[in-house]
Motif scaffolding. Structure first.
Motif, PDB file in Angstrom:
ATOM      1  N   ALA A 341       1.145  -0.820  -0.439  1.00 46.81           N
ATOM      2  CA  ALA A 341       0.098  -0.089   0.180  1.00 46.81           C
ATOM      3  C   ALA A 341       1.005   1.251   0.765  1.00 46.81           C
ATOM      4  N   GLU A 342       1.222   1.590  -1.568  1.00 50.34           N
ATOM      5  CA  GLU A 342       2.111   2.436  -1.225  1.00 50.34           C
ATOM      6  C   GLU A 342       2.382   3.200  -2.582  1.00 50.34           C
ATOM      7  N   ASP A 343       2.402   4.621  -3.059  1.00 53.51           N
ATOM      8  CA  ASP A 343       2.462   5.563  -3.500  1.00 53.51           C
ATOM      9  C   ASP A 343       3.417   5.906  -5.049  1.00 53.51           C
ATOM     10  N   PRO A 344       3.277   4.765  -6.193  1.00 49.82           N
ATOM     11  CA  PRO A 344       5.213   5.177  -6.215  1.00 49.82           C
ATOM     12  C   PRO A 344       5.082   6.623  -7.374  1.00 49.82           C
ATOM     13  N   GLU A 345       4.662   6.841  -7.135  1.00 52.47           N
ATOM     14  CA  GLU A 345       4.359   7.937  -8.237  1.00 52.47           C
ATOM     15  C   GLU A 345       3.924   9.189  -7.062  1.00 52.47           C
ATOM     16  N   GLN A 346       4.140   9.560  -6.195  1.00 52.28           N
ATOM     17  CA  GLN A 346       4.375  10.184  -4.929  1.00 52.28           C
ATOM     18  C   GLN A 346       5.747   9.368  -3.761  1.00 52.28           C
ATOM     19  N   ASN A 347       7.213   9.172  -4.622  1.00 56.28           N
ATOM     20  CA  ASN A 347       7.858   8.838  -4.044  1.00 56.28           C
ATOM     21  C   ASN A 347       7.418   7.580  -3.124  1.00 56.28           C
ATOM     22  N   PHE A 348       6.399   6.725  -3.427  1.00 57.09           N
ATOM     23  CA  PHE A 348       6.047   5.703  -2.877  1.00 57.09           C
ATOM     24  C   PHE A 348       5.710   5.655  -1.009  1.00 57.09           C
ATOM     25  N   LEU A 349       5.034   7.140  -0.815  1.00 57.04           N
ATOM     26  CA  LEU A 349       4.576   7.770   0.156  1.00 57.04           C
ATOM     27  C   LEU A 349       3.301   6.492  -0.023  1.00 57.04           C
ATOM     28  N   PRO A 350       4.033   5.510   1.493  1.00 61.97           N
ATOM     29  CA  PRO A 350       3.449   4.451   2.475  1.00 61.97           C
ATOM     30  C   PRO A 350       1.584   5.339   2.471  1.00 61.97           C
ATOM     31  N   GLY A 351       1.190   4.391   2.487  1.00 65.94           N
ATOM     32  CA  GLY A 351      -0.537   4.099   2.376  1.00 65.94           C
ATOM     33  C   GLY A 351      -1.044   3.782   3.674  1.00 65.94           C
ATOM     34  N   SER A 352      -2.080   3.761   4.253  1.00 66.39           N
ATOM     35  CA  SER A 352      -3.227   3.481   5.079  1.00 66.39           C
ATOM     36  C   SER A 352      -4.437   3.283   4.667  1.00 66.39           C
ATOM     37  N   ASP A 377     -10.215  -5.658   5.348  1.00 64.12           N
ATOM     38  CA  ASP A 377      -9.127  -5.409   6.435  1.00 64.12           C
ATOM     39  C   ASP A 377      -8.153  -4.068   6.444  1.00 64.12           C
ATOM     40  N   THR A 378      -7.904  -3.066   7.096  1.00 63.60           N
ATOM     41  CA  THR A 378      -7.283  -1.838   7.300  1.00 63.60           C
ATOM     42  C   THR A 378      -5.722  -2.306   7.360  1.00 63.60           C
ATOM     43  N   VAL A 379      -5.450  -1.587   6.393  1.00 63.32           N
ATOM     44  CA  VAL A 379      -3.949  -1.794   6.450  1.00 63.32           C
ATOM     45  C   VAL A 379      -3.811   0.078   7.680  1.00 63.32           C
ATOM     46  N   THR A 380      -3.180  -0.030   8.628  1.00 65.60           N
ATOM     47  CA  THR A 380      -3.270   0.746   9.647  1.00 65.60           C
ATOM     48  C   THR A 380      -1.166   1.620   9.229  1.00 65.60           C
ATOM     49  N   ILE A 381      -1.184   2.356  10.073  1.00 69.28           N
ATOM     50  CA  ILE A 381      -0.108   3.628   9.879  1.00 69.28           C
ATOM     51  C   ILE A 381       0.506   3.314  10.813  1.00 69.28           C
ATOM     52  N   PHE A 382       0.735   2.127  11.585  1.00 67.26           N
ATOM     53  CA  PHE A 382       1.636   1.084  12.603  1.00 67.26           C
ATOM     54  C   PHE A 382       2.397   0.117  12.010  1.00 67.26           C
ATOM     55  N   TYR A 383       2.473   0.295  11.097  1.00 65.13           N
ATOM     56  CA  TYR A 383       3.437  -1.213  10.587  1.00 65.13           C
ATOM     57  C   TYR A 383       3.397  -0.648   9.494  1.00 65.13           C
ATOM     58  N   ASP A 384       4.438  -1.896   8.763  1.00 59.24           N
ATOM     59  CA  ASP A 384       4.981  -2.081   7.342  1.00 59.24           C
ATOM     60  C   ASP A 384       3.551  -2.010   6.345  1.00 59.24           C
ATOM     61  N   PRO A 385       3.806  -1.268   5.083  1.00 57.10           N
ATOM     62  CA  PRO A 385       2.315  -1.765   4.859  1.00 57.10           C
ATOM     63  C   PRO A 385       2.172  -2.629   3.683  1.00 57.10           C
ATOM     64  N   MET A 386       2.554  -4.024   4.063  1.00 65.21           N
ATOM     65  CA  MET A 386       2.699  -4.997   2.705  1.00 65.21           C
ATOM     66  C   MET A 386       1.240  -5.981   2.868  1.00 65.21           C
ATOM     67  N   ILE A 387       0.754  -5.844   1.358  1.00 66.14           N
ATOM     68  CA  ILE A 387      -0.327  -6.279   1.512  1.00 66.14           C
ATOM     69  C   ILE A 387       0.073  -7.422   0.981  1.00 66.14           C
ATOM     70  N   ALA A 388       0.526  -7.704   0.564  1.00 63.59           N
ATOM     71  CA  ALA A 388       0.722  -9.448   0.455  1.00 63.59           C
ATOM     72  C   ALA A 388       2.275  -9.995  -0.754  1.00 63.59           C
ATOM     73  N   LYS A 389       3.207 -10.867  -0.474  1.00 61.38           N
ATOM     74  CA  LYS A 389       3.997 -11.601  -1.373  1.00 61.38           C
ATOM     75  C   LYS A 389       3.926 -12.564  -2.285  1.00 61.38           C
ATOM     76  N   LEU A 390       3.829 -11.923  -3.695  1.00 61.71           N
ATOM     77  CA  LEU A 390       3.376 -12.830  -4.997  1.00 61.71           C
ATOM     78  C   LEU A 390       4.614 -13.738  -5.309  1.00 61.71           C
ATOM     79  N   THR A 414      -8.530  -1.570  -3.813  1.00 66.50           N
ATOM     80  CA  THR A 414      -9.027  -0.583  -3.720  1.00 66.50           C
ATOM     81  C   THR A 414      -9.161   0.398  -2.835  1.00 66.50           C
ATOM     82  N   GLY A 415      -8.886   1.357  -2.747  1.00 70.20           N
ATOM     83  CA  GLY A 415      -8.397   1.748  -1.186  1.00 70.20           C
ATOM     84  C   GLY A 415      -7.686   2.649  -1.161  1.00 70.20           C
ATOM     85  N   PRO A 416      -6.264   2.174  -0.030  1.00 69.20           N
ATOM     86  CA  PRO A 416      -5.046   2.654  -0.069  1.00 69.20           C
ATOM     87  C   PRO A 416      -3.937   2.434  -1.647  1.00 69.20           C
TER      88      PRO A 416
END
Length: 664
Positions: A341-352, A377-390, A414-416
């Motif tokens: 959960a991050e935005d590569p177009e905004q310098n990989f800003l972590p999302g939540s 589920d919710t990606v929280t601000i407190f931990y690493d924003p990884m969703i899954a490993k493929l 869809t979401g972050p």
């Protein structure tokens, strides 16, 4: 074998350990913070216990609290996962003192390798190749600058107690050193509670190749081949694979022997990873040893047909390794990427935020998913924003890359915001396809992997428009009165008496608006955007693709569409996510404009470098913010005079808080 195991971690790795324990008939005990009360690892475990507040320091880093839960729950062993307490010597020793097995190396091994400086000194004694640099005890800033001058530039500053890219800076001149050192030490203090650093000569265009090692309590140590992790951004691994496309059999053997020698130097037990920097000429240097399971361990499992978590459990229970070195045989090629959960177009800003939609490919013999969240589920601000490993696996590297592209195309979040489109470009880029990437390539050429403000091709725009028209028509017919569903008064195709119908389809893509004029209905349309025209015939859409003839050329394009958005894999093979917009309303604005700096996400202000009345230049760093375990530099959007600063060092701020105001 153990009967009851506590997992002192969260998210994806906790779920991963639970799955293996369940297969082996082991009762699992989870722990959770206030933020994780409804998390998947809590739901998957046989039982789960609360351990404190949402911040790691108040929960997952509280070794005494976790040990108390272990005692009360009857745990016989503790699996620390990776991160948090996995490489904490005091915690490993406390587990042993409490009569519980620590599923990891001996405390002495963690101590020896936990400090990059001590590890390098030890490797030097055992003739493992080292990069020139400084790894001594004197941490005086002036002395470190002298050592930097002696080592020569460019050089790398690294947190001595760190990993995962935290507390690392490349310094290319003497003048940059002091600021880079201070920044690295701040980040190291936040991440590891330790400001000590080491200095290393920076190897230009290096590759990062690591070896999985395993030892048991019977004196056996082997390696399980290499993983290449050269695709990195800001020292964070982006794509990992095995075997390395760079290594020859001779290089693999030499590096494997060095990795085993490094593990023997500390009498290693359990799973570990010896990491090397490799020059373009093939010369390799010891970088560090991670005394835990790595995030990228699944690629090793896929090529060897092993379960490394099971190996960890059996070794911790006193069993010998099930294989000797000569029995390690790899099959095929495996690749792993991490969905964030991050935005590569905004310098990989972590999302939540809440995962409103999480669609991932089905797991097959070629596709594996290791995750810790599900849709809703919710990606929280407190931990690493990884969703899954493929993870994908096939008979060779070209086939594995194609599996990866196909699997990524099936992902939708869809979401972050997510990094899926970035990963798709990565998997198609020539330096990756040809196996030529080095650790700095992404940072040097990041624009090659981002969409930026590039307008979509006419074919892609008209394909998205066609999908929007088909979706609107289908919805209109479903909503029509049952008595006469084909009445023109129920139509959504702009039919009107005495005139050819015209519709305006408005779409947005990366803050750009596109209006397309459309005539026609039922899959046959004449489209126009500016000077561009297209005749679309025979268009049909299903859950997976759009098929149509565009000016006589028949195309089938992977696509998913609804009333809000169209996710299209265009004729260029790239992902394009169009949003629907009102046909006759458009206002463009950017939050904050050029007159203020707002917090891009919740986080803590660690440094304030400006005050009211300061005259600043565009791009000048004004604040440093820490969020999701990384530092973010907030810079002036324009030159001007600062009217006010509301940010206070050490303060926690919410997303969209105004931090700095500029005079008009």
């Amino acid at each position: 074998m153990f009967e009851r195991v506590l997992i002192a971690n969260r998210g994806e790795i906790a779920c991963r350990v639970i799955r293996t324990c369940r297969r082996l008939g082991i009762h699992t005990i989870a722990v959770y913070s206030e933020a994780d009360a409804n998390a998947q690892h809590v739901r998957l475990a046989d039982e789960a216990w609360p351990i404190g507040g949402p911040r790691p320091a108040d929960s997952y880093l509280r070794g005494d609290t976790i040990l108390d839960v272990a005692r009360r729950s009857g745990a016989q062993a503790i699996h620390p996962g990776y991160g948090f307490l996995s490489e904490n010597t005091a915690f490993a020793r406390a587990c042993t003192d409490a009569g519980m097995a620590f599923i990891g190396p001996r405390p002495e091994s963690i101590d020896a390798m936990g400090s990059k400086a001590a590890a390098k000194a030890l490797m030097e004694q055992h003739a493992v190749p080292l990069v020139p640099g400084y790894h001594g005890e004197n941490q005086d800033a002036a002395y470190l600058q002298q050592e930097a001058q002696r080592t020569g530039f460019p050089l790398m500053i690294k947190a001595a107690a760190g990993g995962g890219g935290k507390g690392m800076r490349i310094v290319r001149s003497d003048a940059e050193f002091a600021d880079a050192l201070a920044s690295a030490q701040r980040e190291a203090a936040n991440a590891f509670g330790d400001t000590r650093v080491i200095l290393e000569r920076y190897v230009e265009h290096p590759r990062h190749i690591e070896f999985q090692v395993f030892g048991d309590t019977h004196g056996n140590i082997i390696h399980l081949n290499e993983r290449e992790c050269s695709a990195q951004r800001r020292y964070q691994k982006v794509l990992e694979e095995t075997p390395s496309p760079f290594l020859t059999p001779e290089r693999r053997q030499a590096m494997g022997e060095a990795a085993v020698a490094a593990a023997r130097a500390v009498d290693y037990v359990g799973a570990g990873t010896v990491e090397f920097i490799v020059g373009q000429d093939g010369e390799f240097f010891f970088m560090e040893m991670n005394t835990r399971l790595q995030v990228e361990h699944p690629v090793t499992e896929e090529t060897l047909g092993l379960d490394l978590v099971e190996w960890q459990l059996r070794v911790a229970a006193g069993d010998a390794l099930p294989l000797v070195q000569e029995q390690v045989r790899a099959h095929g090629h495996a690749i792993e990427v991490r969905l964030y959960a991050e935005d590569p177009e905004q310098n990989f800003l972590p999302g939540s935020g809440k995962l409103m939609r999480l669609q991932l490919p089905a797991q097959t013999e070629h596709v594996r998913l290791d995750g810790g969240v599900i849709e809703g589920d919710t990606v929280t601000i407190f931990y690493d924003p990884m969703i899954a490993k493929l993870i994908v696996h096939d008979r060779d590297r070209p086939q594995a890359l194609q599996r990866l592209r196909d699997a990524l195309a099936q992902c939708e979040i869809t979401g972050p915001k997510s990094n899926i489109a970035f990963l798709e470009r990565l998997a198609r880029h020539p330096v990756v396809v040809e196996g030529r990437i080095d650790t700095g390539y992404l940072d040097r050429h990041l624009d090659e992997f981002l969409a930026g403000d590039t307008a979509p091709s006419n074919t892609n725009l008209f394909a998205a428009t066609t999908a929007a028209l088909l979706v609107d028509e289908a919805r209109s017919h479903l909503a029509a009165p049952a008595s006469d569903p084909w009445s023109p008064w129920s139509s959504a195709d702009a039919w009107r008496v005495g005139h050819a119908g015209k519709r305006i389809v408005a779409l947005t893509l990366r803050d750009q608006r596109f209006e397309v004029e459309a005539h026609g209905h039922d899959g046959n349309y004449d489209l126009a955007h500016g000077d561009a025209r297209a005749q679309v015939r025979g268009a049909r859409i299903d859950e997976q693709a759009l098929s149509a003839r565009f000016d006589g050329e028949s195309l089938r394009l992977p696509l998913r569409a609804d009333a809000q958005r169209i996710l299209l894999h265009g004729a260029d093979g790239m992902r394009h996510v169009f949003a629907r917009a009102a046909a006759f309303a458009w206002e463009s604005s950017k939050a904050g404009g050029g007159n203020q700096i707002i917090a891009p996400m919740p986080g803590r202000i660690v440094l304030v470098k400006a005050k009211a009345g300061d005259v600043v230049e565009e791009g000048q760093e004004l604040l440093v913010m820490e969020a999701m375990k990384m530092e973010l530099a907030l810079k002036a959007p324009r030159a001007g005079t600062i009217d006010g600063v509301s940010a206070v060092q050490g303060e926690f701020v919410e997303a969209d808080s105004v931090l700095v105001r500029f005079a008009s």
